[in-house]
Design a protein around this motif. Sequence first.
Motif, mmCIF file in Angstrom:
data_model
loop_
_atom_site.group_PDB
_atom_site.id
_atom_site.type_symbol
_atom_site.label_atom_id
_atom_site.label_comp_id
_atom_site.label_asym_id
_atom_site.label_seq_id
_atom_site.Cartn_x
_atom_site.Cartn_y
_atom_site.Cartn_z
ATOM 1 N N PRO B 24 10.541 2.112 -1.248
ATOM 2 C CA PRO B 24 9.582 1.054 -1.612
ATOM 3 C C PRO B 24 10.179 -0.337 -1.390
ATOM 4 O O PRO B 24 11.393 -0.501 -1.421
ATOM 5 C CB PRO B 24 9.330 1.306 -3.099
ATOM 6 C CG PRO B 24 9.756 2.701 -3.350
ATOM 7 C CD PRO B 24 10.885 2.948 -2.407
ATOM 8 N N PRO B 25 9.316 -1.327 -1.182
ATOM 9 C CA PRO B 25 9.807 -2.689 -0.924
ATOM 10 C C PRO B 25 10.240 -3.393 -2.214
ATOM 11 O O PRO B 25 9.859 -2.978 -3.307
ATOM 12 C CB PRO B 25 8.568 -3.380 -0.346
ATOM 13 C CG PRO B 25 7.416 -2.689 -1.012
ATOM 14 C CD PRO B 25 7.835 -1.262 -1.194
ATOM 15 N N ALA B 26 10.979 -4.477 -2.043
ATOM 16 C CA ALA B 26 11.409 -5.268 -3.202
ATOM 17 C C ALA B 26 10.384 -6.359 -3.487
ATOM 18 O O ALA B 26 10.722 -7.509 -3.752
ATOM 19 C CB ALA B 26 12.792 -5.858 -2.930
ATOM 20 N N ASN B 27 9.125 -5.998 -3.379
ATOM 21 C CA ASN B 27 8.038 -6.927 -3.712
ATOM 22 C C ASN B 27 6.795 -6.092 -4.028
ATOM 23 O O ASN B 27 6.889 -4.865 -4.127
ATOM 24 C CB ASN B 27 7.775 -7.916 -2.563
ATOM 25 C CG ASN B 27 7.448 -7.233 -1.263
ATOM 26 O OD1 ASN B 27 6.817 -6.171 -1.237
ATOM 27 N ND2 ASN B 27 7.877 -7.809 -0.166
ATOM 28 N N ALA B 47 7.604 13.099 1.806
ATOM 29 C CA ALA B 47 8.575 11.996 1.911
ATOM 30 C C ALA B 47 9.076 11.613 0.512
ATOM 31 O O ALA B 47 8.280 11.410 -0.403
ATOM 32 C CB ALA B 47 7.934 10.795 2.592
ATOM 33 N N ASN B 48 10.396 11.510 0.403
ATOM 34 C CA ASN B 48 10.977 11.089 -0.873
ATOM 35 C C ASN B 48 10.723 9.604 -1.084
ATOM 36 O O ASN B 48 11.067 8.790 -0.225
ATOM 37 C CB ASN B 48 12.497 11.268 -0.849
ATOM 38 C CG ASN B 48 12.920 12.699 -1.030
ATOM 39 O OD1 ASN B 48 12.261 13.612 -0.550
ATOM 40 N ND2 ASN B 48 14.025 12.893 -1.724
ATOM 41 N N VAL B 49 10.141 9.270 -2.215
ATOM 42 C CA VAL B 49 9.945 7.863 -2.548
ATOM 43 C C VAL B 49 11.015 7.515 -3.577
ATOM 44 O O VAL B 49 11.015 8.027 -4.699
ATOM 45 C CB VAL B 49 8.524 7.603 -3.082
ATOM 46 C CG1 VAL B 49 8.336 6.128 -3.379
ATOM 47 C CG2 VAL B 49 7.489 8.070 -2.068
ATOM 48 N N SER B 60 7.993 0.381 -8.195
ATOM 49 C CA SER B 60 8.081 1.657 -8.907
ATOM 50 C C SER B 60 7.850 2.842 -7.969
ATOM 51 O O SER B 60 6.938 2.823 -7.142
ATOM 52 C CB SER B 60 7.017 1.649 -10.008
ATOM 53 O OG SER B 60 6.372 2.896 -10.106
ATOM 54 N N SER B 61 8.677 3.850 -8.085
ATOM 55 C CA SER B 61 8.561 5.011 -7.188
ATOM 56 C C SER B 61 7.225 5.723 -7.385
ATOM 57 O O SER B 61 6.666 6.275 -6.436
ATOM 58 C CB SER B 61 9.721 5.978 -7.403
ATOM 59 O OG SER B 61 9.687 6.525 -8.692
ATOM 60 N N ILE B 62 6.697 5.686 -8.602
ATOM 61 C CA ILE B 62 5.432 6.385 -8.861
ATOM 62 C C ILE B 62 4.259 5.604 -8.276
ATOM 63 O O ILE B 62 3.375 6.173 -7.636
ATOM 64 C CB ILE B 62 5.271 6.653 -10.364
ATOM 65 C CG1 ILE B 62 6.324 7.702 -10.786
ATOM 66 C CG2 ILE B 62 3.858 7.151 -10.694
ATOM 67 C CD1 ILE B 62 6.559 7.808 -12.252
ATOM 68 N N ALA B 63 4.286 4.279 -8.435
ATOM 69 C CA ALA B 63 3.235 3.450 -7.828
ATOM 70 C C ALA B 63 3.275 3.610 -6.315
ATOM 71 O O ALA B 63 2.248 3.812 -5.662
ATOM 72 C CB ALA B 63 3.439 1.988 -8.214
ATOM 73 N N ALA B 64 4.475 3.548 -5.749
ATOM 74 C CA ALA B 64 4.619 3.673 -4.294
ATOM 75 C C ALA B 64 4.209 5.076 -3.834
ATOM 76 O O ALA B 64 3.654 5.234 -2.746
ATOM 77 C CB ALA B 64 6.051 3.365 -3.870
ATOM 78 N N SER B 65 4.453 6.074 -4.667
ATOM 79 C CA SER B 65 4.035 7.455 -4.330
ATOM 80 C C SER B 65 2.513 7.530 -4.235
ATOM 81 O O SER B 65 1.971 8.188 -3.345
ATOM 82 C CB SER B 65 4.526 8.442 -5.391
ATOM 83 O OG SER B 65 5.917 8.580 -5.326
#
Lengths: 222, 306
Positions: B24-27, B47-49, B60-65
Amino acid sequence: MIVADRKPLDEILESIKDYKKIMLMACGGCVTICFSGGTKAAELLASQIKMAREKDGDPIEIIECTPERQCEFEFIDVYKDKLKDVEAVLSIACGVGVQTMNEHFEDSITLPGLNTKFMGYPVEHALWEERCAGCGDCELQWTGGICPIARCAKKLLNGPCGGSSNGVCEVDKDISCVWQVIYDRLVKLDKLDNLTVVREPKDWRTSTSAGQRKIKFEEAML
Amino acid sequence: MKAGSTLEKVLTAGEFAVTAELGPPANANADAIKKKAKHCAGVVDAANVTDNQTAVVRMSSIAASAIAIQSGVEPVAQMVCRDRNRIAMQSDLLGAAALGVKNILCLAGDHQTFGNHPGAKGVYDLDSLQLVSMVKKMRDDKVFLNGEPIKEHEPKFFIGAVENPFADPFEFRVFRLAKKITAGADFIQTQCIFDMPRFERWMKLVVDRGLHEKTYIMGGITPVRSHRALIYMKNNVAGMSIPDELITRMEGAKDPKEEGVKIALETIEQIRNIKGVSGLHLMPIGWESITETILEKAGLLPRPKV
């Protein structure tokens, strides 16, 4: 024992800048042994403070003393009268000593001259390492007497993590991977089975998670 | 089926599974995830987030997922023990499941002192094994960690964990893998493989103990673009084993990018021939665009329809 380290001189000078006469109270306990808070440390600190203050044209008077232990009333009570002659106390005891002074002598202020670090033991002369985190539920019975809570950067109970390399912790090359130490020790003791059990999550209430802890020893209560 | 994810279906069908990494990005830019997802969609099974990888703050990995799902990529949401206690973890597991996440990867996490907030307080309420065990408990026993029932809609995850065959003590790594399987790891992704002899030794121990029959092991593959990347990892990443011959080979290459791909392909070929390896996990750090090329050349495309 409790291991402490002196605060930077500038920080100490800042905390006592308003006072012209202070008491510098050392402690004859743990901090004397780790060189940070005994009589000699007090002498050195007092001369450093005086020199700095003289240089600034703002001299300070310092009364030095070393109770046997700053964390017990009977040893600090003897300084009660002398406290009236000073504006503040600079303590070079551990945090318990500083707080004992503040709670016991409500009318005076005691400031910390040390940063209290950990409960440790001397690995060699003048070198201390942390050994106990005071978690309140000792795990040493299955780890070969080596503490993963105090010594693992991730407090793993089912270590080691993937960052253990050549016996060294990934966090700092100067720190041993405690899980390598535990593994080696249990191999030596022929107790490796201790590590095949999945250790359950720890109940951190016995540690600092459930507010201030107290111990009452009923039999000895007056 | 434990969770019914594509990854689970591919592995249980006995196909060689493929996962990649999606950082995930830093924004707060959702398009950044969508753009990266394009390199993964249709070419990997999942794909692993990553979850604030290297302890650097990211989305957040869950938001990005959830965004990955919208982009047609099945996520393996990573969850580290560094930043949350058991309450937050269970809460996030419920949230992830509700958003359609079906794979979860449980890790301790890179220590906070390596990241961009080195003064942060590390949580480490649970360790990675205890996290695996908790996710399994929620799925199979339908209870929270404290034993209270999850009355309905329990979160169902295909549970992953990691293992590093290149960390020490070497002899104990397989014991610990067995512990992770006992705790509930359905699949395992390994640290990047550069030291093939050591990986082979480790896999032999795994197979000797029959652990490959109790979990699916996916070998970590990291294609590199220069010998400097290898030197950096060798010197700065704990628990990495990078043979000097590999560095020399990359340094002497006329076209380092092409050589990097070649090495990755050789590694993939080698692990496919090792008994007990069920798939690969591709981690092209900062070189996500190479994913499809590598998988194409490795003969792993198209992905099986399951």
